[in-house]
Design a protein around this motif. Structure first.
Motif, PDB file in Angstrom:
ATOM      1  N   ASN A 187      71.465  25.627 -27.702  1.00  0.00           N
ATOM      2  CA  ASN A 187      71.173  25.432 -26.278  1.00  0.00           C
ATOM      3  C   ASN A 187      70.961  26.765 -25.562  1.00  0.00           C
ATOM      4  O   ASN A 187      70.109  26.878 -24.682  1.00  0.00           O
ATOM      5  N   ARG A 209      67.557  28.008 -26.402  1.00  0.00           N
ATOM      6  CA  ARG A 209      66.556  27.242 -25.667  1.00  0.00           C
ATOM      7  C   ARG A 209      66.407  27.800 -24.234  1.00  0.00           C
ATOM      8  O   ARG A 209      65.317  28.014 -23.735  1.00  0.00           O
ATOM      9  N   CYS A 210      67.570  28.070 -23.628  1.00  0.00           N
ATOM     10  CA  CYS A 210      67.602  28.610 -22.275  1.00  0.00           C
ATOM     11  C   CYS A 210      66.938  29.969 -22.178  1.00  0.00           C
ATOM     12  O   CYS A 210      66.120  30.230 -21.295  1.00  0.00           O
ATOM     13  N   ALA A 263      63.621  31.160 -20.204  1.00  0.00           N
ATOM     14  CA  ALA A 263      63.639  32.236 -19.203  1.00  0.00           C
ATOM     15  C   ALA A 263      62.541  33.243 -19.513  1.00  0.00           C
ATOM     16  O   ALA A 263      61.806  33.682 -18.619  1.00  0.00           O
ATOM     17  N   LEU A 268      77.387  33.353 -13.061  1.00  0.00           N
ATOM     18  CA  LEU A 268      78.769  32.987 -13.365  1.00  0.00           C
ATOM     19  C   LEU A 268      79.041  31.504 -13.153  1.00  0.00           C
ATOM     20  O   LEU A 268      79.935  30.944 -13.772  1.00  0.00           O
ATOM     21  N   VAL A 269      78.301  30.858 -12.280  1.00  0.00           N
ATOM     22  CA  VAL A 269      78.537  29.436 -12.053  1.00  0.00           C
ATOM     23  C   VAL A 269      77.725  28.574 -13.014  1.00  0.00           C
ATOM     24  O   VAL A 269      77.735  27.360 -12.926  1.00  0.00           O
ATOM     25  N   GLN A 270      76.994  29.231 -13.930  1.00  0.00           N
ATOM     26  CA  GLN A 270      76.247  28.467 -14.928  1.00  0.00           C
ATOM     27  C   GLN A 270      76.994  28.500 -16.264  1.00  0.00           C
ATOM     28  O   GLN A 270      77.634  29.485 -16.609  1.00  0.00           O
ATOM     29  N   PRO A 271      76.870  27.409 -17.011  1.00  0.00           N
ATOM     30  CA  PRO A 271      77.663  27.315 -18.243  1.00  0.00           C
ATOM     31  C   PRO A 271      77.016  28.016 -19.436  1.00  0.00           C
ATOM     32  O   PRO A 271      77.054  27.536 -20.545  1.00  0.00           O
ATOM     33  N   LYS A 272      76.362  29.142 -19.163  1.00  0.00           N
ATOM     34  CA  LYS A 272      75.692  29.865 -20.248  1.00  0.00           C
ATOM     35  C   LYS A 272      76.154  31.319 -20.248  1.00  0.00           C
ATOM     36  O   LYS A 272      76.871  31.739 -19.356  1.00  0.00           O
ATOM     37  N   SER A 273      75.712  32.061 -21.246  1.00  0.00           N
ATOM     38  CA  SER A 273      76.112  33.461 -21.334  1.00  0.00           C
ATOM     39  C   SER A 273      75.648  34.238 -20.111  1.00  0.00           C
ATOM     40  O   SER A 273      74.458  34.293 -19.812  1.00  0.00           O
ATOM     41  N   VAL A 274      76.603  34.810 -19.402  1.00  0.00           N
ATOM     42  CA  VAL A 274      76.269  35.555 -18.189  1.00  0.00           C
ATOM     43  C   VAL A 274      75.388  36.752 -18.531  1.00  0.00           C
ATOM     44  O   VAL A 274      74.368  37.010 -17.888  1.00  0.00           O
ATOM     45  N   ASN A 276      71.762  35.726 -19.657  1.00  0.00           N
ATOM     46  CA  ASN A 276      70.984  35.275 -18.505  1.00  0.00           C
ATOM     47  C   ASN A 276      70.626  36.428 -17.581  1.00  0.00           C
ATOM     48  O   ASN A 276      69.535  36.475 -17.024  1.00  0.00           O
ATOM     49  N   THR A 300      67.659  38.650 -18.989  1.00  0.00           N
ATOM     50  CA  THR A 300      66.356  38.052 -19.318  1.00  0.00           C
ATOM     51  C   THR A 300      65.642  37.479 -18.101  1.00  0.00           C
ATOM     52  O   THR A 300      64.847  36.568 -18.211  1.00  0.00           O
TER      53      THR A 300
END
Lengths: 264, 263, 326
Positions: free
Chosen positions: A7, A10-11, A15, A103-109, A112, A115
């Protein structure tokens, strides 16, 4: 765990795709950016032509080998800026509180944050770099190794940028340090390591690891030295790991910080 | 003339506030000089040898000065500013002011360039003395000539960049033109004296802006002779005259363009 | 069921003190002086499922700090936080799947992309499968009336349209709680009203709990059933909107234009705010006198024009702030 990685990839790919789409909005300026960067790099040929008219061997490199070095410098620079341009603006991202959105997203800060921007002219650097493989003398082995070291070198440059950028978690006005640090990596990368001696040489393989991103890989390609190849891979993993760690520690400080000035 | 001096002075004063930012740029400058010094030390493995008539110390001092001229001019910034002035229509506001736009642009940019040049000169002398020690056979009599010719070089350079910026009257983006010009100066003008190039290239370079904007002052620094003084100042004055003429011509034509298009 | 539970939450900040002048600047290079301030001091509250709660206070009162701690951006110094039974500090990522955030002053959208592409991006961030994402986008598009501009790059949208897209982007993963930090900041009144209606509709249809910070009283009056007022890092008031109005809205303002002069001095429960002879502005305390009596006092035959209104909530809140300050 595998799902998480999938996932995340994919993100990140999405991006990057969006970043490229943005650069492509104006096709003419995209193409001219790329072309001019290729020409820009090629203009350095003149300097080397003059230098090699004085001497056949500069710092242990023949003309073709220096062009390969110059090519790897360009392609590693290109890869780092093309896909991770925002890694070089990390201190700004931190200082302006823009990390909050990640930080409020459930992905690697970190992923993200680095990129969000694609640089079109950097594609010109990549193209120029690979063109130098043909100038040097194409063989599948050289090409594949060059490709491999473009990736490792790019990762090292991005990691250095992350470490320098993360200084913003701890220091004020760290932007100047990080800009200069990243510049240093570029300036040294295009000159053969043989011209440097003593302390400078040690620095180039440690604190300013141009040696690990560029010099050693070129030696590994020329000599086809497996030990050096493996060493580069190991060192790259270590630097990437280190960058991750520094950012993580910084992020923890960011979240628990009680320094107001860092957040306004 | 007084108003132009005033423009010059106010820009100089404004930029005094940014001394900090300018000095930070020294780091890059030092690194560039350091790398070149290493390069030339390697190439001159026999350090008593001359290459194309230059000793190793001369080659490094040459780069120290040409890089100062390069950083002092900061041409990209100027070119972008002129382009913006043209495209945003700012230039039209200058039409009814009692000064000439070219003069205004030249003197205001010189205010910044002189300051930068001054600071970079300090940096250059420091790193030069640190890496090499004093220039051999340097005569203080040469100093005023070097300074004057450096200023002339920068003035010519600035006017030429203004000309390039003014092409925005006709083309969408003057960037590529500036790029070609800056590459010419950077590749042929900063690293090697003209004597390093052979045959037709050497001849062309002798008549190109390279001769008057970088080679001239640097030549006077590392290899002073009254013959060079005469040659270089003559060339600079001719170039200055032509550059001013061309810039005024381009400006006049460009402004007419505005009138035709109604701004 | 409580969606948010906060107990004895505290957070202090250090602020640099710079001494004046060059000497001070030089000194500060070697030794920084700090002043500690309480951004949030010992606050406790709960939010129930489906509630729209307003968290209000002046600038620097601690609103943003609290919201940052609730969403896991900042760690608390002391106290405990549970959002949906999750500790934001320990399980930031897990919580992220369950909550949505809109920071009115910070854009999360890609400016050069269309809202649709943006929504697809956020679907990827929250691991939503393609088909599911399509359906949700379709639903939210209708709910937030995005049809006209869903394929226009965000940078070409008006501020109001952008905020609507920001909200939709934060709803794509159907969060159980939505944090809205100053959602209507910088919007004109008509657009504000429109956003409020949409938020209210969304709360009704999706049953999303909404935690809203704002310093626009209109937002609160129109949207919220409960208000928490915070000042200097402490909770000043935590009450229902109705109670707030009941306790602080027992006063009416009457503005009248008269044919003749009247004298209302010394009447109990009446305060004269403005007296310009024929034009009067008075405040009536309805606990002592009701409005009808006042009108009788004025003599209805001599009234040319009359306007009776509540005290604006804004004044009430600033009165509460001021009381606190004393």
């Amino acid at each position: 765990m595998l799902m998480v990685v999938k996932n995340q990839i994919r993100c990140t790919l999405l991006a990057l795709k969006y970043g490229i789409m943005k650069e492509m909005l104006n096709r003419t300026s995209f193409i001219s950016n790329v072309l001019f960067m290729i020409l820009n790099n090629a203009s350095m040929l003149i300097q080397w032509l003059v230098l090699y008219s004085l001497k056949d061997n500069i710092g242990g490199y023949s003309f073709k080998e220096v062009m390969l070095l110059w090519g790897l410098a360009a392609s590693t620079y290109g890869v780092s800026r093309a896909f991770f341009a925002s890694a070089f603006k990390l201190s700004d991202t931190i200082n302006k509180g823009k990390l909050d959105a990640f930080l409020v997203q459930p992905k690697s800060v970190l992923l993200n944050a680095i990129t969000t921007h694609v640089s079109s002219s950097a594609f010109g650097d990549i193209i120029f770099g690979f063109a130098m493989v043909f100038f040097y003398g194409f063989s599948l082995r050289v090409f594949l190794l060059f490709f491999l070291f473009t990736v490792t070198g790019g990762l090292i440059l991005v990691s250095i940028a992350i470490i320098l950028g993360s200084l913003a978690f701890f220091l004020e006005n760290s932007e100047i340090i990080s800009d200069n640090g990243n510049n240093l990596m570029v300036h040294f990368a295009t000159y053969p390591d043989g011209i440097f001696k003593g302390v400078t040489k040690i620095l180039l393989f440690t604190l300013v690891p141009v040696g690990l991103a560029n010099y050693l890989p070129i030696q590994a390609i020329i000599e086809f030295n497996i030990t050096k190849i493996v060493f580069v891979l190991l060192v790259t993993s270590f630097i990437v790991f280190l960058a991750n760690l520094v950012f993580k520690i910084g992020l923890k400080k960011y979240a628990s910080t009680n320094l107001m000035s860092a957040r306004v | 003339m007084r108003k132009y001096l005033y423009i010059f002075k106010s820009n100089l004063m404004t930029n005094l506030q940014y001394i900090g930012n300018i000095t930070i740029g020294f780091i890059t400058y030092f690194v560039v000089i350091f790398i070149f010094a290493n390069l030339w030390k390697y190439i001159y493995s026999d350090q008593s040898k001359l290459i194309n008539g230059y000793s190793m110390e001369q080659m490094i001092w040459y780069v120290i000065l040409t890089e100062i001229l390069w950083y002092a001019t900061s041409g990209r910034k100027l070119c972008n500013k002129i382009s913006d002035d043209v495209k945003s229509g700012n230039i039209a506001y200058n039409l009814n002011k009692p000064y000439n736009y070219i003069g205004y642009a030249l003197f205001s940019h010189m205010g910044e360039a002189i300051l930068r040049g001054f600071l970079y000169t300090i940096a250059g002398v420091v790193i030069g003395l640190f890496l090499l020690g004093p220039i051999e056979n340097f005569d203080l009599i040469a100093l005023p000539f070097i300074i004057l010719s450096s200023i002339l070089a920068t003035v010519i350079n600035v006017i030429l960049v203004i000309c390039i910026g003014l092409t925005s009257f006709w083309v969408e983006d003057s960037g590529p033109f500036y790029w070609i010009y800056s590459k010419l100066i950077l590749v042929f003008g900063t690293m090697f004296p003209i004597e390093y190039f052979k045959g037709i290239i050497e001849v062309i370079l002798k008549y190109s802006p390279v001769y008057v904007t970088t080679y001239g002052p640097a030549k006077l620094l590392v290899d002073f002779s009254y013959q060079s003084v005469i040659n270089i100042f003559l060339a600079q004055l001719i170039y200055l005259f032509i550059a001013v003429l061309i810039s005024l011509l381009i400006y006049r034509k460009g402004v007419r363009q505005i009138n035709v298009n109604g701004g | 069921m409580n969606v948010i539970e906060v107990k004895n939450l505290s957070k202090t900040f250090k602020v640099k003190i710079k001494e004046k002048g060059l000497k001070g600047s030089l000194k500060s290079i070697f030794k920084q002086k700090y002043k500690t301030i309480d951004a949030v001091k010992d606050i406790s509250f709960e939010v129930e499922k489906g509630e729209i709660i307003a968290f209000i206070g002046p600038n620097g009162a601690g609103k943003s700090t609290t919201i940052k701690m609730l969403t896991g951006i900042l760690y608390a110094d002391e106290g405990s936080i549970e959002v949906l039974k999750i500790n934001p500090t320990k399980e930031r990522k897990r919580l992220a799947y369950e909550i949505g955030t809109v920071f009115g002053q910070k854009e999360q959208l890609w400016m050069h992309l269309t809202p649709y592409d943006n929504f697809k991006f956020f679907s990827a961030i929250y691991d939503i499968p393609e088909q599911v994402a399509e359906k949700r986008i379709e639903k939210l598009k209708i709910l937030f009336e995005l049809n006209d501009f869903i394929d226009t790059p965000v940078r070409n949208l008006s501020l109001g349209q952008r905020i609507r897209c920001e909200i939709v982007a934060s709803l794509i993963h159907e969060p159980k709680v939505l944090f809205l930090d100053e959602p209507t900041i910088g919007l004109d009144p008509v657009v504000k009203e429109n956003i409020r209606t949409l938020i209210k509709r969304m709360n009704k249809e999706l049953k999303t709990t909404i935690f809203l910070t704002s310093h626009d009283v209109g937002d609160i009056e129109k949207l919220c059933k409960r208000v928490i007022i915070i000042n200097h890092g402490r909770i000043v008031l935590d009450d229902s909107m109705e109670n707030l109005k009941y306790h602080y809205l027992n006063k009416k303002i009457i503005e009248v234009k008269m044919k003749e002069k009247v004298n209302l001095d010394d009447e109990e429960g009446i305060t004269i705010l403005k007296d310009k002879g024929y034009n009067l502005k008075i405040e009536v305390d309805t606990q002592y006198k009701n409005v009808a009596d006042v009108i009788k006092l004025l003599d209805p035959d001599k009234i040319i024009d009359i306007n009776i209104s509540n005290i604006p909530l804004e004044n009430i809140i600033s009165a509460i702030y001021k009381n606190e300050d004393k």
